[in-house]
Scaffold this motif. Sequence first.
Motif, PDB file in Angstrom:
ATOM      1  N   UNK A 233    -118.888 -56.064 -20.266  1.00  0.00           N
ATOM      2  CA  UNK A 233    -119.249 -54.664 -20.060  1.00  0.00           C
ATOM      3  C   UNK A 233    -120.093 -54.437 -18.809  1.00  0.00           C
ATOM      4  N   UNK A 234    -119.780 -55.183 -17.745  1.00  0.00           N
ATOM      5  CA  UNK A 234    -120.301 -54.828 -16.427  1.00  0.00           C
ATOM      6  C   UNK A 234    -119.436 -53.678 -15.924  1.00  0.00           C
ATOM      7  N   UNK A 235    -120.039 -52.720 -15.260  1.00  0.00           N
ATOM      8  CA  UNK A 235    -119.251 -51.594 -14.762  1.00  0.00           C
ATOM      9  C   UNK A 235    -118.182 -52.076 -13.788  1.00  0.00           C
ATOM     10  N   UNK A 236    -118.476 -53.115 -13.005  1.00  0.00           N
ATOM     11  CA  UNK A 236    -117.502 -53.649 -12.046  1.00  0.00           C
ATOM     12  C   UNK A 236    -116.306 -54.251 -12.772  1.00  0.00           C
ATOM     13  N   UNK A 237    -116.561 -54.934 -13.901  1.00  0.00           N
ATOM     14  CA  UNK A 237    -115.471 -55.557 -14.637  1.00  0.00           C
ATOM     15  C   UNK A 237    -114.590 -54.509 -15.298  1.00  0.00           C
ATOM     16  N   UNK A 238    -115.174 -53.391 -15.694  1.00  0.00           N
ATOM     17  CA  UNK A 238    -114.419 -52.355 -16.386  1.00  0.00           C
ATOM     18  C   UNK A 238    -113.621 -51.493 -15.429  1.00  0.00           C
TER      19      UNK A 238
END
Length: 334
Positions: A233-238
């Motif tokens: 749930x890192x914004x970059x991963x999402x």
Amino acid sequence: MPMTVSAPIARLVDLEDSDQDAFCSTIRSRRRISARDDVFKEGFASRYISLILSGWAYRYKQLEDGRQQILGFLLPGDLTEASPVNGYLLDHSVGALTDLICADISHEALATVCLSRPAIQKALAGEALAMSSIQREWLMSLGQRTGTERLGHLLCELYWRLGRIGSVQAETFTLPATQGDLAAALGLSTVHVCRKFAELRELGLVQTSWKKVHICDVAQLQALSCFRPDYLYFSEALTGGHGWAAHGPGRPPAHEDDIFSRSNVPRCRRLRSELEAADFSLLRELGRSGTSHCGAGYSVPGAILKAYCQSALNCRMAALSGCFGRNEASTIKI
């Protein structure tokens, strides 16, 4: 100081300076804890949580006879609890893996600041979600992943989490956990962990030296380990921001076919231990539907293999696919 303190609540939102300052104001004291001492002991009546400022900690449970299971690793910027309840009894212990410094935050102060700062409350909710998601992924590893996949998955997770806080340089990070610690986390014996490291080194996926891990091929290790970073749930991963959702922090996005751009039959043979009989049956069928059956193995056109692996649910086959060329036929010895 603000950057360190704000790390755990920056997963889903970028906090304003005023929010960071408000969060820092909740810290009541700091503690230095020696390696292998407890931060919190099971049964402790919790009145505050701790933020790891430096060093590593770990959650664990221990049976009466001393057997121990590590439930998770806490890195700089992590909270020991993201959704605390005042006075609840801890059902697990938190220990210091290394010497560490932590900041204590009272439950009352945290509740107060969340009422006046919705961004902090939202970020803490995101942190709690990520903690639960990581725990579910660890349970999945214990129940379904092979020993090699478990170790590879943990290394990928640490690579992403450490990269998020700037602790990965040139695909290399420090791993202070001993093989005994990793065994207690992965549900394996220490000897088994040693063998799995050797397998990953033989495959050319990792290199290890004194408390250092270098990941030689992030995409291949993630494929082999059935690793997808979205559960963190890192914004970059999402969202795919910063160009590293598929490959890890600091790595430029690759062409979608790059993983199929080289033929590596020796590596394919070394992955044999990760495959089951049903996988080889499928490979034989692919070989027969391709160009020809060779005496030493089966020639499988790379395009056919790629099309199959994109539709297959079998993660082992997806990992194997990276060993074949994109367009040329490749031979696998069976």
